[in-house]
Design a protein around this motif. Structure first.
Motif, PDB file in Angstrom:
ATOM      1  N   GLY A  91       3.100   6.264  -5.319  1.00 57.17           N
ATOM      2  CA  GLY A  91       2.739   6.491  -6.586  1.00 57.17           C
ATOM      3  C   GLY A  91       3.851   6.040  -7.467  1.00 57.17           C
ATOM      4  O   GLY A  91       4.140   6.898  -8.512  1.00 57.17           O
TER       5      GLY A  91
ATOM      6  N   VAL B 193       1.551   2.056  -3.553  1.00 60.41           N
ATOM      7  CA  VAL B 193       0.440   2.483  -4.325  1.00 60.41           C
ATOM      8  C   VAL B 193       0.569   4.034  -3.889  1.00 60.41           C
ATOM      9  O   VAL B 193       0.195   5.005  -4.677  1.00 60.41           O
ATOM     10  N   ILE B 194       0.761   4.168  -2.468  1.00 55.19           N
ATOM     11  CA  ILE B 194       0.420   5.655  -2.176  1.00 55.19           C
ATOM     12  C   ILE B 194       1.677   6.623  -2.496  1.00 55.19           C
ATOM     13  O   ILE B 194       1.348   7.724  -2.903  1.00 55.19           O
TER      14      ILE B 194
ATOM     15  N   GLU C 225       0.751  -1.142   0.024  1.00 55.06           N
ATOM     16  CA  GLU C 225      -0.123  -0.038   0.141  1.00 55.06           C
ATOM     17  C   GLU C 225       0.827   1.175   0.070  1.00 55.06           C
ATOM     18  O   GLU C 225       0.537   2.255  -0.717  1.00 55.06           O
ATOM     19  N   THR C 226       2.075   1.142   0.654  1.00 52.94           N
ATOM     20  CA  THR C 226       2.886   2.347   0.671  1.00 52.94           C
ATOM     21  C   THR C 226       3.527   2.623  -0.700  1.00 52.94           C
ATOM     22  O   THR C 226       3.616   3.683  -1.157  1.00 52.94           O
TER      23      THR C 226
END
Lengths: 329, 275, 339
Positions: free
Chosen positions: C245, C242-243, C239-240
């Motif tokens: 980017g 994804v965040i 998730e990190t």
């Protein structure tokens, strides 16, 4: 300053659920209402399963990955509805304008990248490549890490939980976000380290003016560092107010939470726990979802929908039909 | 979702079982009912598949259909015994090693097990068969000598865990004899793990038995055996593909049927452990 | 109450304990490394002992078997003395062991060739086939495992599970024969016989055996990679990624594959043994001059000294490769502990 100018984020009747074709939609959150001003520190409190993590994922735009989506209501961030924007726009906002510090310090950083590389990843989205190294050091300094040159070369497994979380905060701050979301950032950390991290968040808010949403199940912790508190229960916001307001809680759930706090329990006295368990997702009852666990309930509480937040925005709001009665009592 | 997985697991097991029983029934009935003998040499050499010879005939004019099915019990039987012996020996030795308190024996036998496991499986079996002399009996002995160590390794790890379980402690405090505890309480629990491995090992062993015959180390001619049949017909594969392809398909059929049973059981167990 | 004061001492304490961590890690690494080397040495000793014992414990007299029934007593006796088989068992082992340490692992019964010479001439072909098949297996497995892991459809997992277990059940030598029939005879893509040893030219002979050989590895490799990818996908740092980017390629590589690679690398090193077995069969079918074909020839001529030597070398190779694999897995991902 008018209220319009200071408002950074506003959630209105936000509804989140899992939509699968041919099946009944499973609602995880509905009736989430609160707002965050520029530079404000807001705590969201609730038991696990109350939907607080879902709300923050809606704000950071990572719901879709898990097959969850916003099915109603609005998330206004600087006037832009986050429930309507596409992935391209999210790429601009997510991790840049809105920063995120993950729940578990131990599992948050990528285990195969050094601290320097993690920071570089966060920085290269916004900076020119030549300044990355010096900027990285600046960021580590900002989160009070010493011996920066050594730490830069290390892998997460070589760092303690507190250090890892500092690195994660540094990464999240790299793009100077207007809003920082910290989802239980001190889970699994020692109490002393926990308070250091909280202090760091407060300093960041003070020095950089970043608005912070702090998610926690610990009312005492939130009470200590935040300006404003949002209490969630079974997918709905049940009480919103300043820290000051919430010291005189009006919702029975907040009252219960307050009296189960370990830090204000009388020595030798009995530790009060909230009776019953929160209702499981998909098994919400009619009317107020706290009714079954509530001492103040009457027949009105078990009909219709979950009560909305009563009271003016910006003021102390409570989603209880009997709030007035409770205050008088 | 989980219910669906259980259904899928059941489906796989049924598929595998029916494939296997079809083959076993064929192995029983075809040699009995057919008008050709498995080793009967005729003048119809390398005939392509027809109603007369379902799978055609080989270089010596033998009926491939009959030969494929007469090999069923040879191949599956050898593999079965070749799994059963190391399974039992390995489970007992591994369990004893796991619950033993003698550190020296544990160290020596443990590293011997690692040493045996270090050899590439097929190579080691080939070498042992070379020293023992070609033949089905040697293959089974060689498989047992090599494979017990793999079962022993699994059993040892498992036995250490089982030995500390409450019911074993309880049996001990009740004063049961050690042999009774070993055979009633520990080995049954250890063997659930080794038996699960045996099923996937069975596939490897079926292939190994055929591969050894293919390399000329297996059963003695003229006994019909899939690997040997493939080997004999591999020289004429461009002239009579059927003489080697059908035994190969039979071999794959046997392997796939066991693979499906194993996959189905795994699927069910996985689902069970998730609950 | 939670302390509000961020005291400098406590922060200092936290950081100074941090500074010791790398040293602690280094010490721990050295200890596990030493332990693993010691274990490899003990296992190698057993490998030598087993290889040695093969010749001595076989039923019947290997010399007599090798020479055939019509050999004279005299000839048997000469050969027996030449190979030291008349000495006591432990003395023989001592001679064998010290000989092996200095690189002498015996002489062929029939030709006067040194066994290690036989091996060194034929090893390159075998090694080439193994390297090619492992490379091909990685190349095929990564996209399959990734796409199945990222697919949200349950049917793709189902197809994946069944097809991997079925393909494990198809014997390699049968597949090789079919491949030879199709690519060799029908398409004429593979030379029917012969071999050229030089690197780019030998690919013409090696690509098909390597491809067939890799099919026994692909199902296992994809399964392990798939399950560790699934574990990784559950991790919070994904998730990190994804965040933050990060770009798609970077995300796949450093957030999914890299953290999932360690178990796969360790598995690959264990699979070298299986690959060696498969290569023996491939060399026989495609008549390639590797160690495997040499082994089968030695077996059929009863040249037990060569059989013994080949067994020993393969056993030691496997011990060494699994040691390297464990170490590599550990270096790739320090969350993995050495077994």
């Amino acid at each position: 300053m008018s209220s319009l100018e200071k408002k950074l984020l506003e959630l209105t009747n936000l509804e989140i659920g899992i939509v699968k074709p041919g099946r009944k939609t499973l609602v995880l959150v509905n009736q989430a209402n609160f707002q965050v001003d520029y530079g404000q520190m807001v705590g969201i409190v609730g038991e696990s399963g109350s939907g607080k993590t879902m709300v923050c994922r809606a704000i950071i735009g990572t719901l879709q990955r898990r097959g969850v989506s916003i099915i109603g209501g609005q998330v206004l961030f600087e006037g832009e509805d986050l429930s309507q924007i596409n992935e391209a726009r999210w790429k601009v906002l997510r991790g840049k304008v809105i920063g995120y510090v993950p729940q578990s310090a131990l599992a948050g950083p990528n285990p195969v990248l050094t601290v320097a590389k993690q920071l570089a990843e966060a920085l290269e989205q916004i900076e020119g490549t030549e300044s990355i190294k010096s900027r990285s050091k600046e960021m580590l300094d900002l989160v009070k890490i010493r011996r920066i040159d050594t730490v830069m070369k290390q892998y997460p497994y070589q760092l303690s939980g507190g250090m890892r979380q500092r690195v994660m905060i540094a990464c999240a701050l790299a793009s100077k976000p207007k809003l920082l979301i910290a989802d239980e950032p001190t889970t699994g950390l020692d109490v002393t380290v926990q308070s250091q991290i909280m202090e760091l968040l407060k300093e960041i808010r003070r020095d950089l003016g970043t608005a912070i949403i702090l998610i926690s199940h610990d009312l005492a912790l939130v009470d200590e560092v935040c300006d404003k508190i949002v209490v969630m229960h079974a997918g709905a916001t049940v009480e919103v107010g300043t820290t000051e307001d919430l010291s005189r809680p009006r919702h029975p759930y907040t009252i219960a939470l307050n009296s189960s706090r370990i830090d204000i329990a009388k020595p030798g006295g009995e530790l009060i726990t909230i009776k019953g368990n929160p209702p499981s997702v998909g098994q919400w009852m009619q009317g107020c979802r706290f009714a079954e666990r509530c001492d103040y309930k009457d027949t009105d509480c078990s009909v219709g929908e979950q009560p909305p937040l009563f009271g003016d925005k910006d003021k102390h709001q409570t989603a209880c039909l009997h709030a007035d009665k409770i205050v008088r009592a | 979702m989980t219910k669906k997985q259980r259904e899928e697991g059941k489906f796989d097991i049924y598929c595998g079982l029916s494939m296997l029983s079809l083959m076993l029934v064929g192995g029983l009935l075809v040699p009995l009912l057919s008008k050709y003998g498995a080793n009967e040499v005729t003048a119809d050499q390398m005939m392509s598949p027809s109603l007369e010879h379902f799978f055609g005939t080989d270089l010596l004019g033998r009926d491939v259909f009959v030969r494929v099915f007469s090999a069923v019990f040879i191949d599956l039987g050898a593999a079965f015994i070749g799994v059963l012996i190391p399974l039992s020996v390995g489970t007992v030795i591994g369990t004893l090693l796991g619950i033993s308190k003698n550190r020296r024996i544990k160290g020596v036998v443990g590293s011997l097990i690692d040493g045996i496991n270090a050899f590439p499986f097929l190579i080691f079996v080939i070498a042992l068969v070379a020293f023992l002399g070609a033949g089905l009996g040697s293959i089974i002995v060689a498989l047992s000598l090599v494979n017990w160590a793999r079962y022993a390794r699994i059993a040892r790890t498992r036995a250490v865990v089982i030995n500390q379980q409450g019911y074993v402690e309880a049996a001990r405090t009740l004063g049961y004899r050690p042999t009774r505890i070993l055979f009633r309480h520990i080995i049954p629990n250890v063997s659930s793990e080794t038996r699960a491995y045996a099923l996937s090992d069975f596939i490897i062993v079926i292939i190994a038995v055929a591969a050894l015959s293919f390399l000329g180390l297996g059963v003695n001619p003229p006994q019909a055996e899939w690997g040997g049949m493939i080997k004999d017909a591999s020289n004429i594969i461009t002239l009579a593909w059927w003489a080697s392809v059908f035994p190969g398909l039979a071999l794959s059929w046997a392997g796939i049927s066991v693979a499906l049973i194993s996959e189905g059981l795994n699927r069910r167990n996985r689902e069970g452990s998730q609950r | 109450m939670i302390s509000r004061n961020l005291s400098d001492e406590s922060l200092g304490e936290e950081i100074s304990s941090e500074q010791q961590a790398p040293n602690k890690n280094r010490g721990e690494l050295r200890r596990t490394f030493q332990g693993r080397i010691l274990r490899s040495c003990i296992v190698s000793f057993w490998v030598m002992f087993i290889a040695f014992s093969l010749l001595r414990i076989s039923p019947g007299d290997p010399i007599r078997l090798a020479l055939g029934t019509d050999a004279t007593e005299e000839a048997v006796k000469v050969l027996r003395e030449k190979f030291g088989l008349d000495k006591p068992f432990l003395v023989q082992f001592y001679d064998y062991f010290t000989g092996a340490l200095s690189g002498n692992i015996g002489v062929s019964f029939f030709s006067q060739r040194q066994v290690n010479e036989v091996i060194s001439t034929h090893l390159p072909v075998t090694a080439m086939i193994i390297i090619l098949s492992m490379g091909a297996a990685i190349f095929i497995s990564i996209p399959i495992a990734l796409s199945v892991a990222l697919s949200s459809r349950s049917s793709s997992k189902r197809v994946f599970g069944v097809s991997t277990s079925i393909s494990l059940a198809i014997p390699g030598f049968f597949l090789a024969l079919l491949g030879l029939l199709y690519f060799g005879t029908v398409l004429n893509w593979v030379p029917a016989a012969g071999y050229e040893g030089e690197f780019p030219k030998n690919l013409k002979y090696l690509w098909l055996p390597a491809l067939v050989n890799c099919f026994s590895l692909v199902p296992i490799l994809t399964r392990v990679l798939h399950s560790s990818l699934m574990d990784t996908l559950d991790e919070e740092f994904v998730e990190t990624g994804v965040i933050r980017g990060v770009s798609k390629i970077k995300f796949y590589w450093s957030y999914l594959l890299r953290p999932s690679l360690a178990p796969t690398v360790v598995l690959m090193s264990y699979m070298v043994g299986v690959m060696i077995g498969g290569t023996v069969v491939m060399e026989t079918i495609f008549s390639l001059p590797g160690i495997g074909r040499e082994l089968i020839q030695a077996v059929s001529t009863r040249d037990y000294a060569v059989v013994q030597g080949i067994i020993l070398v393969f056993g030691l190779i496997v011990v060494f490769v699994s040691f390297v694999g464990d170490l590599l897995g550990y270096l790739l991902d320090r969350r993995v502990t050495l077994s």
